[in-house]
Design a protein around this motif. Structure first.
Motif, PDB file in Angstrom:
ATOM      1  N   ASP A   1     -10.549  33.764 -50.546  1.00 45.13           N
ATOM      2  CA  ASP A   1      -9.655  34.807 -50.050  1.00 45.13           C
ATOM      3  C   ASP A   1      -9.324  34.580 -48.575  1.00 45.13           C
ATOM      4  N   ALA A   2     -10.308  34.092 -47.798  1.00 45.52           N
ATOM      5  CA  ALA A   2     -10.091  33.901 -46.365  1.00 45.52           C
ATOM      6  C   ALA A   2      -9.038  32.831 -46.106  1.00 45.52           C
ATOM      7  N   VAL A   3      -9.129  31.711 -46.820  1.00 45.48           N
ATOM      8  CA  VAL A   3      -8.161  30.626 -46.612  1.00 45.48           C
ATOM      9  C   VAL A   3      -6.783  31.026 -47.132  1.00 45.48           C
ATOM     10  N   ALA A   4      -6.746  31.658 -48.297  1.00 40.27           N
ATOM     11  CA  ALA A   4      -5.463  32.092 -48.846  1.00 40.27           C
ATOM     12  C   ALA A   4      -4.786  33.092 -47.922  1.00 40.27           C
ATOM     13  N   SER A   5      -5.557  34.016 -47.364  1.00 48.66           N
ATOM     14  CA  SER A   5      -5.003  35.009 -46.444  1.00 48.66           C
ATOM     15  C   SER A   5      -4.492  34.354 -45.169  1.00 48.66           C
ATOM     16  N   LEU A   6      -5.241  33.397 -44.647  1.00 48.19           N
ATOM     17  CA  LEU A   6      -4.806  32.687 -43.447  1.00 48.19           C
ATOM     18  C   LEU A   6      -3.470  31.993 -43.675  1.00 48.19           C
ATOM     19  N   ARG A   7      -3.353  31.287 -44.778  1.00 48.75           N
ATOM     20  CA  ARG A   7      -2.098  30.592 -45.069  1.00 48.75           C
ATOM     21  C   ARG A   7      -0.945  31.573 -45.189  1.00 48.75           C
ATOM     22  N   GLN A   8      -1.195  32.717 -45.847  1.00 48.96           N
ATOM     23  CA  GLN A   8      -0.157  33.721 -46.019  1.00 48.96           C
ATOM     24  C   GLN A   8       0.263  34.321 -44.678  1.00 48.96           C
ATOM     25  N   GLN A   9      -0.706  34.602 -43.812  1.00 47.67           N
ATOM     26  CA  GLN A   9      -0.386  35.144 -42.486  1.00 47.67           C
ATOM     27  C   GLN A   9       0.467  34.170 -41.686  1.00 47.67           C
ATOM     28  N   LEU A  10       0.129  32.889 -41.783  1.00 48.01           N
ATOM     29  CA  LEU A  10       0.903  31.876 -41.063  1.00 48.01           C
ATOM     30  C   LEU A  10       2.316  31.785 -41.624  1.00 48.01           C
ATOM     31  N   ALA A  11       2.455  31.874 -42.935  1.00 45.09           N
ATOM     32  CA  ALA A  11       3.775  31.839 -43.557  1.00 45.09           C
ATOM     33  C   ALA A  11       4.627  33.022 -43.097  1.00 45.09           C
ATOM     34  N   ILE A  12       4.006  34.177 -42.970  1.00 47.83           N
ATOM     35  CA  ILE A  12       4.728  35.362 -42.498  1.00 47.83           C
ATOM     36  C   ILE A  12       5.158  35.173 -41.043  1.00 47.83           C
ATOM     37  N   GLU A  13       4.262  34.632 -40.226  1.00 43.81           N
ATOM     38  CA  GLU A  13       4.573  34.403 -38.814  1.00 43.81           C
ATOM     39  C   GLU A  13       5.728  33.432 -38.643  1.00 43.81           C
ATOM     40  N   ALA A  14       5.796  32.420 -39.518  1.00 43.58           N
ATOM     41  CA  ALA A  14       6.820  31.380 -39.395  1.00 43.58           C
ATOM     42  C   ALA A  14       8.081  31.696 -40.184  1.00 43.58           C
ATOM     43  N   ASN A  15       8.090  32.807 -40.902  1.00 45.40           N
ATOM     44  CA  ASN A  15       9.221  33.134 -41.762  1.00 45.40           C
ATOM     45  C   ASN A  15      10.530  33.189 -40.985  1.00 45.40           C
ATOM     46  N   GLY A  16      11.528  32.503 -41.495  1.00 48.11           N
ATOM     47  CA  GLY A  16      12.837  32.492 -40.858  1.00 48.11           C
ATOM     48  C   GLY A  16      13.033  31.392 -39.848  1.00 48.11           C
ATOM     49  N   ASP A  17      11.986  30.700 -39.478  1.00 43.97           N
ATOM     50  CA  ASP A  17      12.095  29.590 -38.526  1.00 43.97           C
ATOM     51  C   ASP A  17      12.353  28.316 -39.319  1.00 43.97           C
ATOM     52  N   MET A  18      13.553  27.767 -39.229  1.00 44.09           N
ATOM     53  CA  MET A  18      13.940  26.632 -40.038  1.00 44.09           C
ATOM     54  C   MET A  18      13.208  25.345 -39.655  1.00 44.09           C
ATOM     55  N   LEU A  19      12.567  25.344 -38.513  1.00 41.31           N
ATOM     56  CA  LEU A  19      11.837  24.155 -38.089  1.00 41.31           C
ATOM     57  C   LEU A  19      10.386  24.160 -38.575  1.00 41.31           C
ATOM     58  N   ALA A  20       9.940  25.274 -39.088  1.00 39.56           N
ATOM     59  CA  ALA A  20       8.540  25.417 -39.505  1.00 39.56           C
ATOM     60  C   ALA A  20       8.381  25.052 -40.972  1.00 39.56           C
ATOM     61  N   ASP A  21       7.467  24.142 -41.242  1.00 33.23           N
ATOM     62  CA  ASP A  21       7.159  23.710 -42.596  1.00 33.23           C
ATOM     63  C   ASP A  21       5.706  24.104 -42.890  1.00 33.23           C
ATOM     64  N   VAL A  22       5.549  25.243 -43.568  1.00 37.26           N
ATOM     65  CA  VAL A  22       4.220  25.775 -43.881  1.00 37.26           C
ATOM     66  C   VAL A  22       3.761  25.225 -45.229  1.00 37.26           C
ATOM     67  N   MET A  23       2.505  24.837 -45.305  1.00 34.68           N
ATOM     68  CA  MET A  23       1.941  24.345 -46.550  1.00 34.68           C
ATOM     69  C   MET A  23       2.097  25.388 -47.656  1.00 34.68           C
ATOM     70  N   PRO A  24       2.767  25.050 -48.772  1.00 39.99           N
ATOM     71  CA  PRO A  24       2.866  26.003 -49.885  1.00 39.99           C
ATOM     72  C   PRO A  24       1.485  26.278 -50.485  1.00 39.99           C
ATOM     73  N   ALA A  25       1.319  27.464 -51.011  1.00 38.21           N
ATOM     74  CA  ALA A  25       0.015  27.840 -51.574  1.00 38.21           C
ATOM     75  C   ALA A  25      -0.403  26.897 -52.695  1.00 38.21           C
ATOM     76  N   ASP A  26       0.559  26.428 -53.497  1.00 37.47           N
ATOM     77  CA  ASP A  26       0.208  25.570 -54.628  1.00 37.47           C
ATOM     78  C   ASP A  26       0.010  24.111 -54.221  1.00 37.47           C
ATOM     79  N   GLY A  27       0.202  23.794 -52.942  1.00 39.01           N
ATOM     80  CA  GLY A  27       0.015  22.418 -52.500  1.00 39.01           C
ATOM     81  C   GLY A  27      -1.196  22.230 -51.604  1.00 39.01           C
ATOM     82  N   LEU A  28      -1.892  23.306 -51.309  1.00 34.81           N
ATOM     83  CA  LEU A  28      -2.966  23.195 -50.332  1.00 34.81           C
ATOM     84  C   LEU A  28      -4.060  22.265 -50.840  1.00 34.81           C
ATOM     85  N   HIS A  29      -4.391  21.290 -50.030  1.00 33.49           N
ATOM     86  CA  HIS A  29      -5.312  20.221 -50.415  1.00 33.49           C
ATOM     87  C   HIS A  29      -6.042  19.736 -49.178  1.00 33.49           C
TER      88      HIS A  29
END
Length: 224
Positions: A52-80
């Motif tokens: 839950d901690a890692v999934a939440s962190l990734r989601q928070q980062l995705a929200i922070e970067a939302n709308g920024d076309m230069l930001a490429d956030v790791m998709p949840a289904d690709g995290l490795h």
């Protein structure tokens, strides 16, 4: 080794902080991607169940970067977490190369190995945010041995090409949560890193796989 790796992570982030202080904005925009987004590379790694901690962190980062076309956030289904990348993105199809037999023969020694990475924390590069941690001792030894085996095989040049700018074996045990297509992170993402830098995000564990993968592991074609 854990102390040395922890110190390396801290020193890496400190160098990024110094670079950010000298550059108030994101600097030059990249004209191309970090890696070819369509071609496949040969790589080994794990795709562990996410806490839950890692999934939440990734989601928070995705929200922070939302709308920024230069930001490429790791998709949840690709995290490795990569164990050892073997080649650059060279392959345009799912057909493995003719010389794959040699690699598969070498791989048999490590194909069922379980990797555990603990004490996960954020590490900053000038234009990226990593989630990195401490491997168990057996995994550290396995990476060293696999690397040495490849260097003594016909795959040597592929491995050297892939790691032209990094040591072998690579010192970090990480996944790249965010790549920013510019020299530096923008202020908002720098603040995200600073606000979460001291947090720890538990551990991940998974069985190694060898596969053809795209750059963010949203396309994974096992070749075993």
């Amino acid at each position: 080794m854990a102390d040395a790796l922890s110190a390396l992570y801290e020193a890496t982030s400190e160098r990024s902080l110094v670079a950010w202080q000298k550059a108030p904005d994101c600097g030059a925009i990249m004209q191309q991607d970090y890696y070819d987004p369509h071609k496949l590379a040969l790589a080994s790694g794990i795709q562990p169940p996410l806490s839950d901690a890692v999934a939440s962190l990734r989601q928070q980062l995705a929200i922070e970067a939302n709308g920024d076309m230069l930001a490429d956030v790791m998709p949840a289904d690709g995290l490795h977490f990569t164990f050892l990348p073997v080649t650059l993105p060279l392959y345009t199809t799912a057909e493995p190369p003719d010389s794959i037999t040699t690699l598969l023969t070498l791989w048999q020694r490590w194909r069922h190995h379980t990797v555990r990475i603990s004490e996960l924390r954020l590490v900053a590069l000038p234009g990226q945010i990593l989630l990195a941690g401490m491997p168990d001792e057996k995994s550290q030894q396995a990476r060293q041995q696999f690397c040495e085996a490849l260097l003594a095989s016909p795959w040597r040049n592929h491995l050297l090409d892939r790691h032209a700018h990094t040591p072998l074996p690579p010192p970090f045990w990480h996944t790249t949560l965010l790549r920013y297509r510019a020299q530096y992170l923008p202020p908002s993402l720098r603040c995200f890193f600073l606000a979460n830098r001291q947090q720890r995000y538990g551990s991940v564990e998974g069985t190694l796989k060898l596969a053809q993968v795209n750059y963010n592991w949203t396309r994974v074609l096992p070749i075993e």
